[in-house]
Design a protein around this motif. Structure first.
Motif, mmCIF file in Angstrom:
data_model
loop_
_atom_site.group_PDB
_atom_site.id
_atom_site.type_symbol
_atom_site.label_atom_id
_atom_site.label_comp_id
_atom_site.label_asym_id
_atom_site.label_seq_id
_atom_site.Cartn_x
_atom_site.Cartn_y
_atom_site.Cartn_z
ATOM 1 N N ASP A 1 0.853 -1.190 0.000
ATOM 2 C CA ASP A 1 0.000 0.000 0.000
ATOM 3 C C ASP A 1 0.891 1.242 0.000
ATOM 4 O O ASP A 1 1.794 1.366 0.825
ATOM 5 C CB ASP A 1 -0.877 -0.034 1.256
ATOM 6 C CG ASP A 1 -1.923 1.069 1.280
ATOM 7 O OD1 ASP A 1 -1.871 1.960 0.409
ATOM 8 O OD2 ASP A 1 -2.777 1.055 2.172
ATOM 9 N N VAL A 2 0.663 2.152 -0.939
ATOM 10 C CA VAL A 2 1.491 3.363 -1.022
ATOM 11 C C VAL A 2 0.685 4.609 -0.677
ATOM 12 O O VAL A 2 0.988 5.709 -1.132
ATOM 13 C CB VAL A 2 2.129 3.512 -2.424
ATOM 14 C CG1 VAL A 2 3.139 2.414 -2.671
ATOM 15 C CG2 VAL A 2 1.083 3.523 -3.522
ATOM 16 N N SER A 3 -0.342 4.449 0.135
ATOM 17 C CA SER A 3 -1.069 5.629 0.610
ATOM 18 C C SER A 3 -0.192 6.378 1.608
ATOM 19 O O SER A 3 0.799 5.840 2.126
ATOM 20 C CB SER A 3 -2.383 5.210 1.269
ATOM 21 O OG SER A 3 -2.135 4.357 2.375
ATOM 22 N N ALA A 4 -0.531 7.625 1.894
ATOM 23 C CA ALA A 4 0.301 8.471 2.750
ATOM 24 C C ALA A 4 0.473 7.887 4.146
ATOM 25 O O ALA A 4 1.527 8.040 4.767
ATOM 26 C CB ALA A 4 -0.309 9.877 2.834
ATOM 27 N N ARG A 5 -0.545 7.191 4.644
ATOM 28 C CA ARG A 5 -0.450 6.651 6.004
ATOM 29 C C ARG A 5 0.478 5.443 6.092
ATOM 30 O O ARG A 5 0.839 5.005 7.190
ATOM 31 C CB ARG A 5 -1.838 6.282 6.515
ATOM 32 C CG ARG A 5 -2.447 5.100 5.823
ATOM 33 C CD ARG A 5 -3.853 4.803 6.317
ATOM 34 N NE ARG A 5 -4.401 3.617 5.699
ATOM 35 C CZ ARG A 5 -4.903 3.546 4.478
ATOM 36 N NH1 ARG A 5 -4.937 4.651 3.739
ATOM 37 N NH2 ARG A 5 -5.367 2.428 3.991
ATOM 38 N N LYS A 6 0.869 4.887 4.923
ATOM 39 C CA LYS A 6 1.734 3.702 4.912
ATOM 40 C C LYS A 6 3.168 4.012 4.488
ATOM 41 O O LYS A 6 4.064 3.190 4.691
ATOM 42 C CB LYS A 6 1.155 2.656 3.959
ATOM 43 C CG LYS A 6 -0.180 2.075 4.393
ATOM 44 C CD LYS A 6 -0.027 1.229 5.639
ATOM 45 C CE LYS A 6 -1.336 0.546 6.003
ATOM 46 N NZ LYS A 6 -1.193 -0.315 7.198
ATOM 47 N N LEU A 7 3.398 5.179 3.906
ATOM 48 C CA LEU A 7 4.722 5.516 3.401
ATOM 49 C C LEU A 7 5.568 6.200 4.471
ATOM 50 O O LEU A 7 5.060 6.978 5.280
ATOM 51 C CB LEU A 7 4.616 6.432 2.181
ATOM 52 C CG LEU A 7 4.110 5.807 0.879
ATOM 53 C CD1 LEU A 7 3.996 6.877 -0.191
ATOM 54 C CD2 LEU A 7 5.030 4.688 0.428
ATOM 55 N N GLY A 8 6.876 5.930 4.436
ATOM 56 C CA GLY A 8 7.819 6.638 5.293
ATOM 57 C C GLY A 8 7.688 6.332 6.760
ATOM 58 O O GLY A 8 8.061 7.156 7.600
ATOM 59 N N THR A 9 7.161 5.166 7.112
ATOM 60 C CA THR A 9 6.951 4.852 8.529
ATOM 61 C C THR A 9 8.283 4.788 9.276
ATOM 62 O O THR A 9 9.207 4.099 8.877
ATOM 63 C CB THR A 9 6.209 3.519 8.692
ATOM 64 O OG1 THR A 9 6.904 2.496 7.987
ATOM 65 C CG2 THR A 9 4.799 3.621 8.154
ATOM 66 N N THR A 10 8.382 5.552 10.342
ATOM 67 C CA THR A 10 9.559 5.555 11.212
ATOM 68 C C THR A 10 9.079 5.547 12.655
ATOM 69 O O THR A 10 7.923 5.871 12.946
ATOM 70 C CB THR A 10 10.439 6.796 10.975
ATOM 71 O OG1 THR A 10 9.642 7.976 11.209
ATOM 72 C CG2 THR A 10 10.981 6.837 9.569
ATOM 73 N N LEU A 11 9.976 5.173 13.543
ATOM 74 C CA LEU A 11 9.623 5.115 14.962
ATOM 75 C C LEU A 11 10.198 6.324 15.700
ATOM 76 O O LEU A 11 11.372 6.659 15.545
ATOM 77 C CB LEU A 11 10.138 3.827 15.594
ATOM 78 C CG LEU A 11 9.394 2.537 15.249
ATOM 79 C CD1 LEU A 11 10.083 1.349 15.890
ATOM 80 C CD2 LEU A 11 7.941 2.610 15.675
ATOM 81 N N ASP A 12 9.346 6.946 16.488
ATOM 82 C CA ASP A 12 9.767 8.003 17.390
ATOM 83 C C ASP A 12 9.496 7.491 18.799
ATOM 84 O O ASP A 12 8.410 7.688 19.353
ATOM 85 C CB ASP A 12 8.991 9.293 17.109
ATOM 86 C CG ASP A 12 9.368 10.413 18.072
ATOM 87 O OD1 ASP A 12 10.459 10.326 18.660
ATOM 88 O OD2 ASP A 12 8.567 11.357 18.235
ATOM 89 N N GLY A 13 10.498 6.818 19.369
ATOM 90 C CA GLY A 13 10.250 6.118 20.626
ATOM 91 C C GLY A 13 9.347 4.922 20.356
ATOM 92 O O GLY A 13 9.706 4.007 19.627
ATOM 93 N N THR A 14 8.162 4.953 20.932
ATOM 94 C CA THR A 14 7.192 3.875 20.691
ATOM 95 C C THR A 14 6.117 4.297 19.691
ATOM 96 O O THR A 14 5.287 3.488 19.309
ATOM 97 C CB THR A 14 6.521 3.459 22.015
ATOM 98 O OG1 THR A 14 5.872 4.610 22.591
ATOM 99 C CG2 THR A 14 7.547 2.917 22.995
#
Length: 502
Positions: free
Chosen positions: A377-390
């Motif tokens: 899925d390449v929708s905005a909510r699925k792209l570039g996922t990174t972790l900021d703490g938890t």
């Protein structure tokens, strides 16, 4: 001997005449149809072989059509991804522009945010409307479905998998722990004690994967303040500092063999203590032998270590916290948590229960000829996922209501998310391109050669050899004419009996 009731010569001539007519008819049939075998009686064994080869030709032709259709599907998906890539590049530019705070008015920031919002909406629209004959390609429909995800798996990406009747279990065995790079600075006391006269600052140079910087500390500086000053440059060094007892532990901010920490003592200023590298199997322990500050003549360096192990029994490539495997049966990478990647042992990563774009690229319908291609899925909510703490962040957090918006959000983190999104899309495009070139392209070429060879074999068995058959036709025509003349002569023989009666 002359007989009237039975003309034996005529009977022989009729039989030969009929046989020659049959041969002539066979040659005419073969020349008119172009086939040597027109029925089972022509060549029973040849008919069986040629029909089997015809069946193979039909299956190979269908496989070529399937491969070409798969190529068309991937082309449509690639078109959508190419446009998303262009949009992400525009977002990257807007984030960088907005970071120039002193040179931008509030209205310009608002305008940039409006552009980002419009781009995010366009990315979602492309994700949901890129279709092939009504089948959506970029909305996650062809992503792999998993179950029983282990808590030690931070993230994963499944590119291809062969799935049977039951779910495919994916298990990892960690044989080498991931480690930070690091050194330990022993300082003996809670505050720096410098004995040099006249007083000189304690000066060291710290290097990391992102850069290097020289630090100077006066006598009496608390080691907590030393750590704070180093951490102020954590993002430009790739090195973080933590107080540990009466010393400071310097570690790379990331795991892996491309990380390092180096320390060079420019002026020890009489400070007691020394530099220790960290244990190769336990980064929380210093090695037994250190180097006193006044004995450090060149930078002391320690490198990080990648996680190592196997996935489903096959050796996996480690990179930081990521295990990656590429085989005919499985193509995936799994990002482990720090706890999972630093502990030797086994992990049941997850089960692949289904999904993927399934293509049958061979003449047979079996696992060897079928491939499953994962298109995420390449929708905005699925792209570039990174972790900021938890907390997990994504490209959608750059929207007006998101924590990474351009007006009052963390622009540095926003840029990291955009960079990650660009890598996600680029990696997917590269994988689709590799599938087109190395799987579809090679398959079409191979099937084309197979079709040529099978067609040649079927032709050799079934088709008419016109040179040979034309010669046979000429021979049959002459023999039919000769047999016709002989038959006429044989009919005239009984007339000789009349002379005996005359």
């Amino acid at each position: 001997m002359s007989r009237i009731n039975t003309n034996v010569s005529s009977l022989i001539s009729q039989r030969i005449y009929n046989n020659q007519n049959k041969s002539l008819s066979t040659s005419l049939e073969r020349l008119s149809t172009g086939l040597r075998i027109n029925g089972g009686g022509d060549d029973p064994a040849g008919l069986i072989a040629s029909e089997n080869l015809r069946s193979e030709k039909a299956a190979i032709g269908a496989a070529i059509s399937n491969a070409e259709r798969a190529d068309q599907v991937v082309n449509v998906a690639e078109g959508g991804l190419q446009e998303i890539n262009s949009l992400l590049t525009e977002v990257q530019s807007l984030v960088s522009q907005t970071a120039n705070e002193a040179g931008l008015s509030a209205e310009e920031k608002e305008a940039n945010q409006q552009q980002v919002d419009a781009i995010l909406q366009t990315i979602d629209r492309i994700s949901s409307t890129t279709t092939f004959q009504g089948t959506k390609l970029l909305n996650g429909k062809f992503d792999f479905q998993i179950e029983s995800l282990d808590a030690k798996v931070q993230d994963y990406n499944i590119n291809a998998a062969k799935i049977g009747d039951s779910a495919l279990e994916v298990k990892a065995a960690i044989t080498q722990s991931a480690q930070h790079a690091g050194v330990f600075l022993s300082l003996d006391t809670a505050n720096l004690v410098l004995d040099d006269t006249p007083a000189e600052p304690f000066t060291i140079e710290i290097g990391g994967s992102l850069g290097a910087r020289r630090f100077s500390f006066a006598s009496g500086t608390a080691i907590t303040d030393v750590a704070k000053q180093i951490n102020n440059f954590k993002e430009s060094l790739g090195v973080s500092a933590d107080v540990s007892g009466t010393g400071i532990s310097l570690k790379s901010t990331e795991y892996g063999s491309d990380q390092f920490v180096s320390v060079d003592v420019i002026d020890d200023a009489g400070q007691d203590g020394g530099v220790y590298t960290l244990d190769a199997t336990n980064e929380n322990e210093a090695t037994g032998a250190g180097t006193d500050y006044d004995a450090v003549s060149s930078p002391i360096r320690d490198d990080g270590q990648d996680v190592g192990g196997t996935i489903n029994g096959s050796k996996a490539r480690g990179k930081g916290l990521v295990l990656d495997i590429k085989s005919d049966a499985l193509d995936l990478n799994a990002t482990l948590t720090a706890g999972g990647a630093t502990a030797i042992g086994s992990i049941d990563l997850f089960k692949v229960s289904g999904g993927g774009a399934k293509f049958n690229l061979g003449p047979e319908i079996d696992a060897n000829n079928q491939v499953r291609l994962g298109i995420s899925d390449v929708s905005a909510r699925k792209l570039g996922t990174t972790l900021d703490g938890t907390k997990k962040l994504s490209l959608s957090d750059l929207g007006g209501a998101g924590t990474l918006n351009l007006i009052d959000g963390d622009l540095g983190q926003a840029q990291d998310v955009v960079n990650s999104a660009i890598k996600d899309v680029s990696a997917l495009r590269g994988r689709l391109g590799s599938f087109q070139k190395n799987v579809i392209g090679s398959t079409i070429n191979s099937l084309g050669v197979a079709l040529e060879n099978v067609s040649a074999a079927e032709s050799a068995i079934r088709d008419t050899d016109f040179a040979s058959e034309t010669a046979a036709l000429t021979r049959s025509q002459i023999l039919v004419q000769a047999a016709s003349n002989v038959l006429a002569i044989s009919k005239a023989q009984p007339q000789q009996a009349l002379q005996l009666l005359g």
